[in-house]
Design an enzyme around this catalytic site. Sequence first.
Site, PDB file in Angstrom:
ATOM      1  CG  HIS A  14      35.091  60.677   3.169  1.00  0.00           C
ATOM      2  ND1 HIS A  14      35.855  59.273   2.230  1.00  0.00           N
ATOM      3  CD2 HIS A  14      35.366  61.688   2.258  1.00  0.00           C
ATOM      4  CE1 HIS A  14      36.813  60.374   1.080  1.00  0.00           C
ATOM      5  NE2 HIS A  14      36.800  60.888   1.445  1.00  0.00           N
ATOM      6  CG  HIS A  16      38.505  65.918   0.524  1.00  0.00           C
ATOM      7  ND1 HIS A  16      39.539  64.979   0.170  1.00  0.00           N
ATOM      8  CD2 HIS A  16      37.572  64.832   0.388  1.00  0.00           C
ATOM      9  CE1 HIS A  16      39.218  63.927   0.012  1.00  0.00           C
ATOM     10  NE2 HIS A  16      37.749  63.982  -0.097  1.00  0.00           N
ATOM     11  CE  LYS A 100      40.360  57.336   0.979  1.00  0.00           C
ATOM     12  NZ  LYS A 100      39.339  58.653   0.995  1.00  0.00           N
ATOM     13  CG  HIS A 137      38.888  56.194  -3.531  1.00  0.00           C
ATOM     14  ND1 HIS A 137      38.751  57.647  -3.797  1.00  0.00           N
ATOM     15  CD2 HIS A 137      38.543  55.680  -4.859  1.00  0.00           C
ATOM     16  CE1 HIS A 137      38.592  57.724  -5.119  1.00  0.00           C
ATOM     17  NE2 HIS A 137      38.605  57.089  -5.356  1.00  0.00           N
ATOM     18  CG  HIS A 175      33.464  58.404  -1.659  1.00  0.00           C
ATOM     19  ND1 HIS A 175      34.230  56.616  -2.426  1.00  0.00           N
ATOM     20  CD2 HIS A 175      34.845  59.259  -1.470  1.00  0.00           C
ATOM     21  CE1 HIS A 175      34.953  57.370  -2.562  1.00  0.00           C
ATOM     22  NE2 HIS A 175      35.750  58.562  -1.707  1.00  0.00           N
ATOM     23  CG  ASP A 248      34.095  62.842  -0.923  1.00  0.00           C
ATOM     24  OD1 ASP A 248      35.187  63.280  -1.173  1.00  0.00           O
ATOM     25  OD2 ASP A 248      34.309  61.803  -1.810  1.00  0.00           O
TER      26      ASP A 248
HETATM   27  C1  NCD Z   1      38.311  64.582  -3.755  1.00  0.00           C
HETATM   28  C2  NCD Z   1      39.123  65.561  -3.427  1.00  0.00           C
HETATM   29  O1  NCD Z   1      38.694  66.553  -4.638  1.00  0.00           O
HETATM   30  O2  NCD Z   1      40.035  65.433  -2.928  1.00  0.00           O
HETATM   31  N1  NCD Z   1      37.319  64.399  -5.477  1.00  0.00           N
HETATM   32  C3  NCD Z   1      36.367  63.713  -5.150  1.00  0.00           C
HETATM   33  O3  NCD Z   1      35.986  63.543  -6.798  1.00  0.00           O
HETATM   34  N2  NCD Z   1      35.724  63.163  -4.417  1.00  0.00           N
HETATM   35  C4  NCD Z   1      39.226  63.105  -3.248  1.00  0.00           C
HETATM   36  C5  NCD Z   1      38.259  61.902  -3.979  1.00  0.00           C
HETATM   37  O4  NCD Z   1      37.630  61.582  -2.649  1.00  0.00           O
HETATM   38  O5  NCD Z   1      37.873  61.071  -4.848  1.00  0.00           O
HETATM   39 ZN    ZN Z   2      37.086  61.989  -0.623  1.00  0.00          ZN
END
Ligand code: NCD
Ligand code: ZN
Length: 345
Positions: A14, A16, A100, A137, A175, A248
Amino acid sequence: MTKILKIRRPDDWHLHFRDGDMMRDVVPYTARQFARAIVMPNLTPPITTVEAGRAYRERIRAAVPSGLAFEPLMTCYLTDNLDPEEVRRGFAEGVFTACKLYPAGATTNSDSGVTDVANIRGVLEVMADIGMVLCVHGEVTHSDIDIFDREAVFIEQVLRPLLADLPTLKVVFEHITTEEAVAFVQASGPNVAATITPQHLHINRNAMLVGGMRPHNYCLPVAKREKHRLALRKAATSGNPKFFLGTDSAPHARHAKESACGCAGIFNAPFALESYLAVFDEEGALDHFEGFASLHGPAFYGLTVNAETVTLEKRDCVVPEMLSAAGEEIVPFHAGQTLGWTYAG
Ligand code: NCD
Ligand code: ZN
């Protein structure tokens, strides 16, 4: 002699990456430590078509430094109106590894998310049919539900009924942050697993709120009470194959976090393995680290385990106070701290 730990090369289930300059500057951190990552689709606009997924994958591949082998595993962002055939095709063509589910309004760039899972029943049926993983999520978004209760309420209001309706659907509860989520995953069938972030193993809500507000410890789902952190540490280090690594890592520029309305997300990619390994060492569970980091994830997704190995050494690793990405300052998780293990390649 320095103590070393040699394990199969891990994957991040997971993550970003964002896009553009930010993506180009953060991809190398992940590619240095991990062979693959499940890449979140919450761009603006989100990744909702096979073509967009394919193009984003190419942009990520182009940002991998030469000499490193890294493969992004793409996800499709579910919306109320997504055509189930787009998902079927994306999976068949090897573009989408998973879908997702963002409840609309739950977190960063989730405005186009799903307002009611009943609206995506057709997509979920196809996914159960073809064995495609749903990444969830797991938080409700109703304004009357306290933010610290949103994950536990999601289990009862959404996840339990969803799995009763589609009992073979493969779900990664992402998460996780509560003992309720740990218990739910443990009690579910083998088609239900969870990822756990480094931050939720290291910090509880005090780290965010005591002695002043600490925006760099703010992410969603928000860190909970200490008893939940302890339940997560126990689950992660237990050796149970239902729990695996998902950082995450979510980069936001420093100014966007240190603001009157700071963004949710912790940038932990640069020292992800060092961060997790500190926890396994403290828990006396080094022998379970390879399972959590490198074996349980591929087994759940039905993918092969990576052939290469990586080495971590028991020596201090100092995390910088600040890094830079896309011409912006960005504060990493553990900024200014010293971790007891160092990634040695
Ligand atoms: C994530 C993001 O910034 O894209 N933020 C986070 O706090 N984890 C989005 C997410 O996974 O909830
Ligand atoms: Zn995330």
